[in-house]
Design an enzyme around this catalytic site. Structure first.
Site, PDB file in Angstrom:
ATOM      1  N   ASP A  88      40.320  42.233  40.737  1.00  0.00           N
ATOM      2  CA  ASP A  88      40.730  42.257  39.331  1.00  0.00           C
ATOM      3  C   ASP A  88      40.171  43.501  38.642  1.00  0.00           C
ATOM      4  O   ASP A  88      38.957  43.676  38.544  1.00  0.00           O
ATOM      5  CB  ASP A  88      40.215  41.000  38.635  1.00  0.00           C
ATOM      6  CG  ASP A  88      40.826  40.793  37.266  1.00  0.00           C
ATOM      7  OD1 ASP A  88      41.560  41.686  36.787  1.00  0.00           O
ATOM      8  OD2 ASP A  88      40.578  39.728  36.673  1.00  0.00           O
ATOM      9  N   ARG A 107      47.289  42.579  37.479  1.00  0.00           N
ATOM     10  CA  ARG A 107      47.749  42.597  38.866  1.00  0.00           C
ATOM     11  C   ARG A 107      49.140  42.019  39.077  1.00  0.00           C
ATOM     12  O   ARG A 107      50.007  42.670  39.679  1.00  0.00           O
ATOM     13  CB  ARG A 107      46.743  41.864  39.767  1.00  0.00           C
ATOM     14  CG  ARG A 107      45.399  42.552  39.829  1.00  0.00           C
ATOM     15  CD  ARG A 107      44.374  41.735  40.563  1.00  0.00           C
ATOM     16  NE  ARG A 107      43.966  40.578  39.748  1.00  0.00           N
ATOM     17  CZ  ARG A 107      43.113  39.653  40.150  1.00  0.00           C
ATOM     18  NH1 ARG A 107      42.602  39.703  41.367  1.00  0.00           N
ATOM     19  NH2 ARG A 107      42.769  38.667  39.347  1.00  0.00           N
ATOM     20  N   CYS A 160      48.348  35.851  39.372  1.00  0.00           N
ATOM     21  CA  CYS A 160      46.933  36.236  39.260  1.00  0.00           C
ATOM     22  C   CYS A 160      46.316  35.327  38.197  1.00  0.00           C
ATOM     23  O   CYS A 160      46.802  34.228  37.964  1.00  0.00           O
ATOM     24  CB  CYS A 160      46.758  37.724  38.977  1.00  0.00           C
ATOM     25  SG  CYS A 160      47.313  38.288  37.363  1.00  0.00           S
TER      26      CYS A 160
END
Length: 145
Positions: free
Chosen positions: A118, A15, A9
């Site tokens: 996100d 994440r 990410c």
């Protein structure tokens, strides 16, 4: 056979570590696997985001050892499978190491290439949503691992 699985990410604090530790939990019985994560713009050496870590702990997964690290071409080259959260991450990966594009996919590949948004600096609900997505998407990958 995928022996080295890399999750990617941006910051490597929400994440990708959530997916990393979830895969580690789900694949605990499989020997010889390396599952790790890195960020395109990592907050180097930072622990997992507090909310992401709490949600994992609520599901019996401890990610307290996580420390964010910067994505480098060597990490990409060593991976057998690279799973990113968004299309933009795949572009960033191919800019760092174009030769790995054939082994880089979205984590949501088996759900119409759905992205994982996100949750950084957002509400608990945003983190809960991301957790549920990552849980589903990691399950989708299990039959290939």
């Amino acid at each position: 056979m995928f022996k080295n699985i890399l999750l990617v990410c941006i910051g490597n604090i929400c994440r990708s570590p959530t997916a990393e530790y979830m895969f580690k939990h789900k694949l605990a019985g499989k020997p010889g696997l390396t599952i790790h994560s890195a960020g395109l713009g990592a907050l180097v050496d930072k622990p997992i985001d507090e909310t992401a870590g709490k949600i994992l702990l609520e599901h019996g997964i401890d990610a307290s050892e996580h420390r964010a690290r910067q994505l480098r071409s060597s990490i990409l080259m060593e991976a057998d499978l690279i799973l990113a959260m968004e299309q933009e991450h795949l572009k960033g990966i191919s800019e760092i190491a174009p030769q790995v594009s054939g082994k880089a996919f979205l984590l949501g590949k088996w759900s119409q290439n759905e992205k994982v948004p996100d949750p950084y600096r957002k509400s608990r609900e945003a983190f809960d949503h991301v957790y549920k997505q990552i849980d589903k998407f990691t399950d989708d990958w299990l039959k290939y691992l």
